[in-house]
Design a protein around this motif. Structure first.
Motif, PDB file in Angstrom:
ATOM      1  N   VAL A  75       0.863  -1.178   0.000  1.00 47.67           N
ATOM      2  CA  VAL A  75       0.000   0.000   0.000  1.00 47.67           C
ATOM      3  C   VAL A  75       0.895   1.221   0.000  1.00 47.67           C
ATOM      4  O   VAL A  75       1.807   1.341   0.814  1.00 47.67           O
ATOM      5  CB  VAL A  75      -0.930   0.039   1.240  1.00 47.67           C
ATOM      6  CG1 VAL A  75      -1.772   1.304   1.234  1.00 47.67           C
ATOM      7  CG2 VAL A  75      -1.798  -1.207   1.309  1.00 47.67           C
ATOM      8  N   VAL A  76       0.650   2.133  -0.930  1.00 44.26           N
ATOM      9  CA  VAL A  76       1.345   3.418  -0.963  1.00 44.26           C
ATOM     10  C   VAL A  76       0.320   4.485  -0.608  1.00 44.26           C
ATOM     11  O   VAL A  76      -0.735   4.572  -1.252  1.00 44.26           O
ATOM     12  CB  VAL A  76       1.957   3.697  -2.356  1.00 44.26           C
ATOM     13  CG1 VAL A  76       2.592   5.069  -2.382  1.00 44.26           C
ATOM     14  CG2 VAL A  76       2.978   2.621  -2.718  1.00 44.26           C
ATOM     15  N   GLY A  77       0.610   5.267   0.421  1.00 43.22           N
ATOM     16  CA  GLY A  77      -0.344   6.283   0.870  1.00 43.22           C
ATOM     17  C   GLY A  77      -1.635   5.635   1.324  1.00 43.22           C
ATOM     18  O   GLY A  77      -1.633   4.675   2.098  1.00 43.22           O
ATOM     19  N   ASP A  78      -2.748   6.117   0.797  1.00 41.78           N
ATOM     20  CA  ASP A  78      -4.044   5.507   1.157  1.00 41.78           C
ATOM     21  C   ASP A  78      -4.409   4.359   0.217  1.00 41.78           C
ATOM     22  O   ASP A  78      -5.474   3.768   0.342  1.00 41.78           O
ATOM     23  CB  ASP A  78      -5.151   6.558   1.200  1.00 41.78           C
ATOM     24  CG  ASP A  78      -5.433   7.195  -0.147  1.00 41.78           C
ATOM     25  OD1 ASP A  78      -4.856   6.749  -1.175  1.00 41.78           O
ATOM     26  OD2 ASP A  78      -6.233   8.145  -0.202  1.00 41.78           O
ATOM     27  N   GLY A  79      -3.542   4.046  -0.727  1.00 42.63           N
ATOM     28  CA  GLY A  79      -3.769   2.927  -1.640  1.00 42.63           C
ATOM     29  C   GLY A  79      -4.689   3.219  -2.795  1.00 42.63           C
ATOM     30  O   GLY A  79      -4.898   2.362  -3.650  1.00 42.63           O
TER      31      GLY A  79
END
Length: 116
Positions: free
Chosen positions: A49-53
């Motif tokens: 997951v990057v950031g909020d995805g």
């Protein structure tokens, strides 16, 4: 001696052999080692997951472990060169991190085990 660990999003299109060869060459150019001493492991992540995805960006995290004693300038140059090499090889949006870490010369050991 250098150990290169590449954690990445599963399914990421990356020429692993080509990237490893390039990184090994870059390491040998920047620090006192040989291409033959470099070892790379690619470890696809089951989930990321990057950031909020929400945007589905890929993730690639590279750690290069070298013996202690190289200058900050050498480590920074190696980081910059590996980051540029990775960016040139990716065709998708990705969160990328590259870090050069040092192993303690007094406690680190490596052997080529011949098997049984």
């Amino acid at each position: 001696m250098p150990q290169i660990l590449v954690d990445h999003s599963a399914g990421l299109a990356l020429d692993q052999a080509g990237f490893a060869e390039e990184v090994h060459r870059l390491i040998a150019e920047v620090i006192d080692t040989t291409v033959a001493d470099c070892k790379t492991l690619f470890r696809p992540a089951g989930r990321h997951v990057v950031g909020d995805g929400a945007d589905g960006r890929a993730a690639v995290l590279v750690e290069i472990k070298i013996l202690a004693g190289r200058s900050t300038a050498q480590r920074a140059e190696l980081t910059a060169r590996v980051l540029a090499a990775l960016q040139a090889r990716l065709d998708v949006p990705a969160a990328i991190g590259v870090e050069v870490t040092e192993l303690d010369r007094e406690t680190y050991r490596f052997v080529h085990h011949p098997g049984r």
